[in-house]
Design a protein around this motif. Structure first.
Motif, PDB file in Angstrom:
ATOM      1  N   GLY A 116       0.793  -1.228   0.000  1.00  0.00           N
ATOM      2  CA  GLY A 116       0.000   0.000   0.000  1.00  0.00           C
ATOM      3  C   GLY A 116       0.827   1.280   0.000  1.00  0.00           C
ATOM      4  O   GLY A 116       0.278   2.371  -0.197  1.00  0.00           O
ATOM      5  N   ASP A 117       2.151   1.167   0.199  1.00  0.00           N
ATOM      6  CA  ASP A 117       3.007   2.359   0.169  1.00  0.00           C
ATOM      7  C   ASP A 117       2.918   3.045  -1.195  1.00  0.00           C
ATOM      8  O   ASP A 117       2.982   2.383  -2.241  1.00  0.00           O
ATOM      9  CB  ASP A 117       4.475   1.971   0.411  1.00  0.00           C
ATOM     10  CG  ASP A 117       4.815   1.848   1.889  1.00  0.00           C
ATOM     11  OD1 ASP A 117       3.951   2.179   2.729  1.00  0.00           O
ATOM     12  OD2 ASP A 117       5.955   1.425   2.189  1.00  0.00           O
ATOM     13  N   ASN A 118       2.813   4.366  -1.169  1.00  0.00           N
ATOM     14  CA  ASN A 118       2.829   5.142  -2.421  1.00  0.00           C
ATOM     15  C   ASN A 118       4.261   5.527  -2.752  1.00  0.00           C
ATOM     16  O   ASN A 118       4.931   6.187  -1.953  1.00  0.00           O
ATOM     17  CB  ASN A 118       2.000   6.417  -2.265  1.00  0.00           C
ATOM     18  CG  ASN A 118       0.523   6.118  -2.134  1.00  0.00           C
ATOM     19  OD1 ASN A 118      -0.007   5.261  -2.853  1.00  0.00           O
ATOM     20  ND2 ASN A 118      -0.154   6.805  -1.232  1.00  0.00           N
ATOM     21  N   LEU A 119       4.730   5.117  -3.929  1.00  0.00           N
ATOM     22  CA  LEU A 119       6.081   5.462  -4.377  1.00  0.00           C
ATOM     23  C   LEU A 119       5.990   6.378  -5.590  1.00  0.00           C
ATOM     24  O   LEU A 119       5.163   6.160  -6.477  1.00  0.00           O
ATOM     25  CB  LEU A 119       6.872   4.213  -4.774  1.00  0.00           C
ATOM     26  CG  LEU A 119       6.965   3.050  -3.782  1.00  0.00           C
ATOM     27  CD1 LEU A 119       7.916   1.984  -4.331  1.00  0.00           C
ATOM     28  CD2 LEU A 119       7.452   3.537  -2.430  1.00  0.00           C
ATOM     29  N   ILE A 120       6.852   7.389  -5.609  1.00  0.00           N
ATOM     30  CA  ILE A 120       6.979   8.244  -6.799  1.00  0.00           C
ATOM     31  C   ILE A 120       8.369   8.030  -7.383  1.00  0.00           C
ATOM     32  O   ILE A 120       9.377   8.316  -6.721  1.00  0.00           O
ATOM     33  CB  ILE A 120       6.801   9.746  -6.454  1.00  0.00           C
ATOM     34  CG1 ILE A 120       5.462  10.012  -5.755  1.00  0.00           C
ATOM     35  CG2 ILE A 120       6.971  10.594  -7.716  1.00  0.00           C
ATOM     36  CD1 ILE A 120       4.246   9.906  -6.635  1.00  0.00           C
ATOM     37  N   PHE A 121       8.422   7.486  -8.598  1.00  0.00           N
ATOM     38  CA  PHE A 121       9.690   7.321  -9.315  1.00  0.00           C
ATOM     39  C   PHE A 121       9.916   8.569 -10.158  1.00  0.00           C
ATOM     40  O   PHE A 121       8.964   9.154 -10.690  1.00  0.00           O
ATOM     41  CB  PHE A 121       9.631   6.129 -10.277  1.00  0.00           C
ATOM     42  CG  PHE A 121       9.479   4.795  -9.614  1.00  0.00           C
ATOM     43  CD1 PHE A 121       8.270   4.392  -9.075  1.00  0.00           C
ATOM     44  CD2 PHE A 121      10.551   3.914  -9.555  1.00  0.00           C
ATOM     45  CE1 PHE A 121       8.126   3.147  -8.479  1.00  0.00           C
ATOM     46  CE2 PHE A 121      10.426   2.662  -8.965  1.00  0.00           C
ATOM     47  CZ  PHE A 121       9.212   2.286  -8.425  1.00  0.00           C
ATOM     48  N   SER A 122      11.201   8.911 -10.328  1.00  0.00           N
ATOM     49  CA  SER A 122      11.501  10.094 -11.114  1.00  0.00           C
ATOM     50  C   SER A 122      12.865   9.927 -11.766  1.00  0.00           C
ATOM     51  O   SER A 122      13.810   9.470 -11.117  1.00  0.00           O
ATOM     52  CB  SER A 122      11.503  11.292 -10.162  1.00  0.00           C
ATOM     53  OG  SER A 122      11.610  12.463 -10.878  1.00  0.00           O
ATOM     54  N   ALA A 123      12.958  10.264 -13.056  1.00  0.00           N
ATOM     55  CA  ALA A 123      14.247  10.088 -13.747  1.00  0.00           C
ATOM     56  C   ALA A 123      14.451  11.159 -14.800  1.00  0.00           C
ATOM     57  O   ALA A 123      13.490  11.765 -15.292  1.00  0.00           O
ATOM     58  CB  ALA A 123      14.316   8.706 -14.391  1.00  0.00           C
ATOM     59  N   PHE A 124      15.739  11.356 -15.145  1.00  0.00           N
ATOM     60  CA  PHE A 124      16.102  12.283 -16.217  1.00  0.00           C
ATOM     61  C   PHE A 124      17.359  11.761 -16.888  1.00  0.00           C
ATOM     62  O   PHE A 124      18.267  11.280 -16.203  1.00  0.00           O
ATOM     63  CB  PHE A 124      16.374  13.695 -15.661  1.00  0.00           C
ATOM     64  CG  PHE A 124      16.661  14.688 -16.743  1.00  0.00           C
ATOM     65  CD1 PHE A 124      15.622  15.375 -17.345  1.00  0.00           C
ATOM     66  CD2 PHE A 124      17.958  14.892 -17.191  1.00  0.00           C
ATOM     67  CE1 PHE A 124      15.872  16.272 -18.379  1.00  0.00           C
ATOM     68  CE2 PHE A 124      18.218  15.782 -18.231  1.00  0.00           C
ATOM     69  CZ  PHE A 124      17.177  16.479 -18.816  1.00  0.00           C
ATOM     70  N   GLY A 125      17.418  11.842 -18.222  1.00  0.00           N
ATOM     71  CA  GLY A 125      18.617  11.348 -18.891  1.00  0.00           C
ATOM     72  C   GLY A 125      18.817  11.902 -20.285  1.00  0.00           C
ATOM     73  O   GLY A 125      18.063  12.745 -20.766  1.00  0.00           O
ATOM     74  N   GLY A 126      19.861  11.381 -20.922  1.00  0.00           N
ATOM     75  CA  GLY A 126      20.280  11.816 -22.253  1.00  0.00           C
ATOM     76  C   GLY A 126      19.142  11.729 -23.264  1.00  0.00           C
ATOM     77  O   GLY A 126      18.258  10.895 -23.158  1.00  0.00           O
ATOM     78  N   GLY A 127      19.197  12.624 -24.219  1.00  0.00           N
ATOM     79  CA  GLY A 127      18.156  12.673 -25.252  1.00  0.00           C
ATOM     80  C   GLY A 127      17.662  14.078 -25.524  1.00  0.00           C
ATOM     81  O   GLY A 127      17.810  14.551 -26.617  1.00  0.00           O
ATOM     82  N   PHE A 128      17.058  14.776 -24.585  1.00  0.00           N
ATOM     83  CA  PHE A 128      16.759  14.392 -23.218  1.00  0.00           C
ATOM     84  C   PHE A 128      15.524  13.493 -23.128  1.00  0.00           C
ATOM     85  O   PHE A 128      14.637  13.562 -23.993  1.00  0.00           O
ATOM     86  CB  PHE A 128      16.512  15.628 -22.345  1.00  0.00           C
ATOM     87  CG  PHE A 128      17.731  16.486 -22.148  1.00  0.00           C
ATOM     88  CD1 PHE A 128      18.952  15.938 -21.802  1.00  0.00           C
ATOM     89  CD2 PHE A 128      17.670  17.856 -22.320  1.00  0.00           C
ATOM     90  CE1 PHE A 128      20.083  16.731 -21.598  1.00  0.00           C
ATOM     91  CE2 PHE A 128      18.792  18.644 -22.132  1.00  0.00           C
ATOM     92  CZ  PHE A 128      19.983  18.096 -21.773  1.00  0.00           C
TER      93      PHE A 128
END
Ligand code: UT7
Length: 331
Positions: A305-317
């Motif tokens: 039930g834990d709420n997780l927020i994933f976040s990423a940034f990379g080449g391309g962008f």
């Protein structure tokens, strides 16, 4: 209730060799103090096995995942390998991984979106589950960054490391799993983070090798500015449109490129440091490996039930954010 794609198992692998800041001090003009304060990194792992590529680490991560879930490779429907350092430029690395883990009933493909690759893979894999057509999908993210890093360039060699992590996605009809995603890209960014040669625009030649054009080149400050703004923007937006306050979020799972970018993202979300998954000090930036390796390290702290927020940034962008409800308690 519509079927969602839940993470039901995790595996990870990091190579033994520790390339510490102290060792880097003997290789290039840098200091432990500079690296620590500017990036948060203390050491990174390097895959030293002769002839071993990204698949070497990915297979070990997937094998652990299968063992923990108590299933065989033959039960897997799809293997997605998110990587920027495939074993070879043409032969699919995912196909090799699938065969090595006994996934003889699966299809497989590689996904290349630089540091956002795992996040893109997670969303892509989820959609194969949500259609109802696929029941067990593996998304494995990993990179042997040491194969494309110039260890005479202090602006990049201190940042990256090798590693891989994998998740298993399965259907869930109780509401756990991927809830929402925002994925973005902007090709104007490719002038700031790239490998100049070895692709179709500029194939390898003696000249490209002599000019060291097969290594990662990064305009660090430019990438930093875009990363800070965009990672924070999408993370705040995904919270907003799902009516999540900081108290509702159990963990931010951020791409581990720079501790300062992670802090800025958490600040914009109003999330304190105790709720931010962090392992950059131990592994550096493993590109497609960062997010699953965070889950691997923090698995025992996660509750159903834990709420997780994933976040990423990379080449391309490329960048994005995913909101996921965790599906199981620690064993
Ligand atoms: O994961 C994919 C996306 N990538 C990222 O998100 C990375 C984003 N960028 C960054 O994380 C940071 O820009 C870096 C960590 C790459 C660099 O940090 P910075 O604070 O932006 O440093 P800078 O490039 O502005 O350089 C500051 C100074 C320069 O010296 P001068 O010109 O001020 O004399 C650099 O030459 O630091 C120098 N420098 C170093 N000094 C010691 C650059 N690298 C090093 C080093 N050791 N390793």
């Amino acid at each position: 209730m519509a079927v969602k794609a839940a993470i039901t198992s995790i595996g990870g692998y990091i190579p033994e060799f520790r390339l510490t800041n102290k060792i880097l001090e003997t290789m290039v003009d840098t200091t432990d103090e500079w690296i620590t304060t500017r990036t948060g990194i203390k050491e990174r792992r390097i895959l030293k096995e002769e002839g071993a590529g990204t698949s070497f680490m990915a297979i070990k991560a997937v094998e652990e995942l299968l063992e923990k879930r108590g299933i065989k490779g033959s039960e897997i429907d799809l293997v997605i390998c998110s990587t920027t350092t495939p074993d070879m430029p043409v032969a699919s690395t995912a196909a090799y991984i699938a065969t090595k883990i006994g996934a003889k009933n699966a299809f497989s493909f590689d996904l290349q979106s630089a540091c956002s690759g795992f996040l893109y893979g997670l969303v892509t894999g989820s959609q194969f589950i949500e259609t109802g057509k696929h029941k067990k999908v593996i998304v494995v993210g990993g990179d042997k960054m040491s194969s494309i890093i110039d260890y005479t360039d202090r602006t990049t060699c201190v940042i990256f490391g090798d590693g891989a992590g994998a998740v298993l996605l399965e259907p869930n009809d109780e509401g756990y799993g991927v809830q929402d995603s925002i994925l973005r890209s902007d090709g104007a960014g490719r002038e700031f983070l790239y490998i100049k040669s070895g692709g179709s625009m500029r194939p390898p030649s003696h000249e490209t090798v002599d000019n060291r054009e097969h290594y990662v080149h990064q305009e660090g400050q430019q990438v930093f500015k875009f990363a800070v703004n965009n990672m924070a923007d999408v993370s705040a937006r995904i919270m907003d449109r799902n009516n999540l306050s900081a108290e509702d979020v159990a963990f931010l799972v951020p791409h581990q490129a720079n501790k300062r970018i992670i802090d800025a993202t958490a600040n914009r979300m109003g999330i304190g440091p105790d709720k931010v998954m962090l392992n950059i000090h131990r592994y550096g930036n493993t590109t497609n490996g960062t997010l699953p390796l965070c889950l691997w390290d923090y698995e025992n702290e996660l509750k159903k039930g834990d709420n997780l927020i994933f976040s990423a940034f990379g080449g391309g962008f490329t960048w994005g954010s995913v909101y996921l409800k965790w599906a199981y308690d620690p064993s």
